[in-house]
Motif scaffolding. Sequence first.
Motif, PDB file in Angstrom:
ATOM      1  N   GLY A 153      69.057 -22.056  38.401  1.00 10.68           N
ATOM      2  CA  GLY A 153      68.667 -20.560  38.343  1.00 10.68           C
ATOM      3  C   GLY A 153      67.855 -20.302  39.415  1.00 10.68           C
ATOM      4  O   GLY A 153      67.213 -19.258  39.514  1.00 10.68           O
ATOM      5  N   SER A 154      67.693 -21.180  40.664  1.00 14.73           N
ATOM      6  CA  SER A 154      66.730 -20.844  41.458  1.00 14.73           C
ATOM      7  C   SER A 154      67.222 -19.620  42.232  1.00 14.73           C
ATOM      8  O   SER A 154      66.289 -18.903  42.728  1.00 14.73           O
ATOM      9  N   VAL A 155      68.466 -19.539  42.564  1.00 13.77           N
ATOM     10  CA  VAL A 155      68.815 -18.306  43.431  1.00 13.77           C
ATOM     11  C   VAL A 155      68.734 -16.921  42.656  1.00 13.77           C
ATOM     12  O   VAL A 155      68.297 -16.177  42.908  1.00 13.77           O
ATOM     13  N   SER A 156      69.015 -17.029  41.154  1.00 13.59           N
ATOM     14  CA  SER A 156      69.127 -15.851  40.565  1.00 13.59           C
ATOM     15  C   SER A 156      67.759 -15.413  40.306  1.00 13.59           C
ATOM     16  O   SER A 156      67.218 -14.153  40.143  1.00 13.59           O
ATOM     17  N   ASP A 157      66.803 -16.322  40.174  1.00 16.93           N
ATOM     18  CA  ASP A 157      65.418 -15.991  39.650  1.00 16.93           C
ATOM     19  C   ASP A 157      64.758 -15.743  40.986  1.00 16.93           C
ATOM     20  O   ASP A 157      63.875 -14.465  40.879  1.00 16.93           O
ATOM     21  N   ALA A 158      65.064 -16.165  42.030  1.00 18.74           N
ATOM     22  CA  ALA A 158      64.414 -15.507  43.541  1.00 18.74           C
ATOM     23  C   ALA A 158      64.833 -14.089  43.808  1.00 18.74           C
ATOM     24  O   ALA A 158      64.065 -13.357  44.010  1.00 18.74           O
ATOM     25  N   PHE A 159      66.056 -13.628  43.313  1.00 17.61           N
ATOM     26  CA  PHE A 159      66.386 -12.476  43.655  1.00 17.61           C
ATOM     27  C   PHE A 159      66.317 -11.618  42.454  1.00 17.61           C
ATOM     28  O   PHE A 159      66.364 -10.224  42.428  1.00 17.61           O
ATOM     29  N   GLY A 160      65.964 -12.181  41.296  1.00 13.87           N
ATOM     30  CA  GLY A 160      65.470 -11.264  40.098  1.00 13.87           C
ATOM     31  C   GLY A 160      66.825 -10.867  39.141  1.00 13.87           C
ATOM     32  O   GLY A 160      66.694 -10.056  38.697  1.00 13.87           O
ATOM     33  N   THR A 161      67.870 -11.690  39.299  1.00 15.93           N
ATOM     34  CA  THR A 161      69.192 -11.119  38.673  1.00 15.93           C
ATOM     35  C   THR A 161      69.159 -11.655  37.447  1.00 15.93           C
ATOM     36  O   THR A 161      70.449 -11.476  36.574  1.00 15.93           O
ATOM     37  N   TRP A 162      68.380 -12.599  36.855  1.00 13.40           N
ATOM     38  CA  TRP A 162      68.403 -13.214  35.578  1.00 13.40           C
ATOM     39  C   TRP A 162      67.575 -12.425  34.586  1.00 13.40           C
ATOM     40  O   TRP A 162      66.366 -12.586  35.164  1.00 13.40           O
TER      41      TRP A 162
END
Length: 152
Positions: free
Chosen positions: A94-103
Amino acid sequence: MLEAGDKVPSITVKTGTGEMVDLASPTCTTVLYFYPKDNTPGCTKQAIGFSEHLDAFKEAGAQVIGVSRDPMASHDRFTQKHDLTVPLVADEDGSVSDAFGTWGEKQMYGRKFMGMHRATFIIGKDGEVKKVWPKVRVKGHVEDVLEAVKGL
Protein backbone atom coordinates in the motif's frame (compact mmCIF):
# COMPACT_ATOMS: atom_id res chain seq x y z
CA MET A 1 -4.95 12.78 -2.73
CA LEU A 2 -2.10 14.46 -4.57
CA GLU A 3 -3.16 17.39 -6.73
CA ALA A 4 -1.77 19.16 -9.79
CA GLY A 5 1.34 21.09 -8.77
CA ASP A 6 2.29 18.69 -5.96
CA LYS A 7 5.69 17.03 -6.00
CA VAL A 8 5.58 13.24 -6.11
CA PRO A 9 7.14 11.61 -3.04
CA SER A 10 10.33 9.63 -3.58
CA ILE A 11 8.94 6.23 -4.58
CA THR A 12 10.44 3.63 -6.87
CA VAL A 13 8.12 0.98 -8.27
CA LYS A 14 8.88 -2.29 -10.03
CA THR A 15 6.64 -3.20 -12.93
CA GLY A 16 5.72 -6.73 -13.97
CA THR A 17 8.30 -6.42 -16.76
CA GLY A 18 11.01 -5.90 -14.12
CA GLU A 19 11.52 -2.22 -14.93
CA MET A 20 12.27 0.06 -11.97
CA VAL A 21 10.63 3.50 -12.23
CA ASP A 22 11.43 6.39 -9.89
CA LEU A 23 8.13 8.25 -9.80
CA ALA A 24 9.70 11.39 -8.33
CA SER A 25 12.06 11.75 -11.30
CA PRO A 26 10.84 9.61 -14.19
CA THR A 27 12.73 9.49 -17.48
CA CYS A 28 9.63 10.70 -19.35
CA THR A 29 6.10 11.90 -18.72
CA THR A 30 4.33 9.19 -16.74
CA VAL A 31 0.66 8.29 -16.65
CA LEU A 32 0.04 6.48 -13.38
CA TYR A 33 -3.41 5.01 -13.07
CA PHE A 34 -4.81 3.35 -9.95
CA TYR A 35 -7.53 0.75 -10.26
CA PRO A 36 -9.36 -1.41 -7.70
CA LYS A 37 -8.96 -5.03 -8.82
CA ASP A 38 -7.66 -7.26 -11.60
CA ASN A 39 -10.21 -9.05 -13.76
CA THR A 40 -13.22 -6.95 -12.81
CA PRO A 41 -15.31 -5.36 -15.60
CA GLY A 42 -14.31 -1.69 -15.29
CA CYS A 43 -10.67 -2.43 -14.48
CA THR A 44 -10.39 -4.83 -17.40
CA LYS A 45 -11.90 -2.30 -19.82
CA GLN A 46 -9.52 0.39 -18.54
CA ALA A 47 -6.41 -1.82 -18.80
CA ILE A 48 -7.36 -2.95 -22.31
CA GLY A 49 -7.92 0.70 -23.30
CA PHE A 50 -4.51 1.79 -22.06
CA SER A 51 -2.92 -1.24 -23.77
CA GLU A 52 -4.64 -0.45 -27.07
CA HIS A 53 -3.40 3.15 -26.93
CA LEU A 54 0.08 2.43 -25.53
CA ASP A 55 1.85 3.20 -28.82
CA ALA A 56 0.07 6.56 -29.05
CA PHE A 57 1.19 7.40 -25.50
CA LYS A 58 4.76 6.45 -26.40
CA GLU A 59 4.60 8.63 -29.53
CA ALA A 60 3.47 11.50 -27.28
CA GLY A 61 6.52 10.89 -25.05
CA ALA A 62 4.76 9.17 -22.17
CA GLN A 63 4.82 5.85 -20.39
CA VAL A 64 1.72 4.33 -18.76
CA ILE A 65 1.75 2.29 -15.54
CA GLY A 66 -1.22 0.68 -13.78
CA VAL A 67 -1.29 0.17 -10.01
CA SER A 68 -3.47 -1.96 -7.76
CA ARG A 69 -2.96 -3.82 -4.49
CA ASP A 70 -3.28 -7.18 -6.22
CA PRO A 71 -0.18 -9.41 -6.01
CA MET A 72 2.08 -9.83 -9.05
CA ALA A 73 0.77 -13.37 -9.66
CA SER A 74 -2.71 -11.88 -10.14
CA HIS A 75 -1.29 -9.19 -12.45
CA ASP A 76 0.46 -11.89 -14.50
CA ARG A 77 -2.79 -13.85 -14.96
CA PHE A 78 -4.66 -10.60 -15.75
CA THR A 79 -2.04 -9.60 -18.33
CA GLN A 80 -2.04 -13.01 -20.02
CA LYS A 81 -5.81 -13.41 -20.04
CA HIS A 82 -6.40 -10.05 -21.77
CA ASP A 83 -3.12 -9.69 -23.74
CA LEU A 84 -2.32 -6.50 -21.84
CA THR A 85 0.77 -4.53 -22.82
CA VAL A 86 0.52 -1.83 -20.16
CA PRO A 87 2.95 -2.54 -17.28
CA LEU A 88 1.36 -3.17 -13.89
CA VAL A 89 2.67 -2.58 -10.36
CA ALA A 90 1.70 -4.75 -7.39
CA ASP A 91 1.26 -2.30 -4.49
CA GLU A 92 0.77 -5.06 -1.93
CA ASP A 93 2.09 -3.03 1.01
CA GLY A 94 0.00 0.00 0.00
CA SER A 95 2.95 2.40 -0.03
CA VAL A 96 2.22 3.79 -3.51
CA SER A 97 -1.54 4.15 -3.08
CA ASP A 98 -1.05 5.68 0.37
CA ALA A 99 1.47 8.20 -0.99
CA PHE A 100 -0.90 9.25 -3.78
CA GLY A 101 -3.98 9.19 -1.54
CA THR A 102 -5.94 6.69 -3.62
CA TRP A 103 -6.70 4.23 -0.80
CA GLY A 104 -9.69 5.15 1.33
CA GLU A 105 -13.25 4.57 2.35
CA LYS A 106 -15.65 3.54 -0.38
CA GLN A 107 -19.33 2.71 -0.37
CA MET A 108 -21.25 0.21 -2.47
CA TYR A 109 -24.84 -0.87 -1.99
CA GLY A 110 -24.91 0.98 1.34
CA ARG A 111 -21.89 -0.91 2.68
CA LYS A 112 -18.73 1.02 3.62
CA PHE A 113 -15.30 -0.52 3.16
CA MET A 114 -11.67 0.42 2.48
CA GLY A 115 -10.53 0.17 -1.12
CA MET A 116 -8.69 1.66 -4.05
CA HIS A 117 -10.22 4.73 -5.64
CA ARG A 118 -9.94 4.74 -9.42
CA ALA A 119 -7.71 7.74 -10.15
CA THR A 120 -5.18 8.79 -12.78
CA PHE A 121 -2.16 11.10 -12.48
CA ILE A 122 0.08 12.61 -15.13
CA ILE A 123 3.58 13.12 -13.72
CA GLY A 124 6.09 15.34 -15.51
CA LYS A 125 9.78 14.56 -15.91
CA ASP A 126 10.33 17.08 -13.11
CA GLY A 127 8.42 14.84 -10.69
CA GLU A 128 5.49 17.22 -10.45
CA VAL A 129 1.87 16.14 -10.82
CA LYS A 130 0.60 17.87 -13.96
CA LYS A 131 -3.01 16.65 -14.00
CA VAL A 132 -5.26 14.47 -11.85
CA TRP A 133 -8.49 12.61 -12.50
CA PRO A 134 -9.62 11.86 -8.92
CA LYS A 135 -12.85 10.03 -9.83
CA VAL A 136 -12.43 8.18 -13.09
CA ARG A 137 -15.32 7.08 -15.26
CA VAL A 138 -13.86 4.39 -17.51
CA LYS A 139 -15.72 5.23 -20.72
CA GLY A 140 -13.64 7.75 -22.72
CA HIS A 141 -11.04 8.11 -19.97
CA VAL A 142 -8.05 6.73 -21.87
CA GLU A 143 -8.72 9.11 -24.75
CA ASP A 144 -9.03 12.06 -22.35
CA VAL A 145 -5.70 11.20 -20.73
CA LEU A 146 -4.00 10.84 -24.11
CA GLU A 147 -5.26 14.27 -25.21
CA ALA A 148 -3.97 15.78 -21.96
CA VAL A 149 -0.54 14.19 -22.48
CA LYS A 150 -0.41 15.54 -26.03
CA GLY A 151 -1.27 18.99 -24.67
CA LEU A 152 1.69 19.14 -22.27
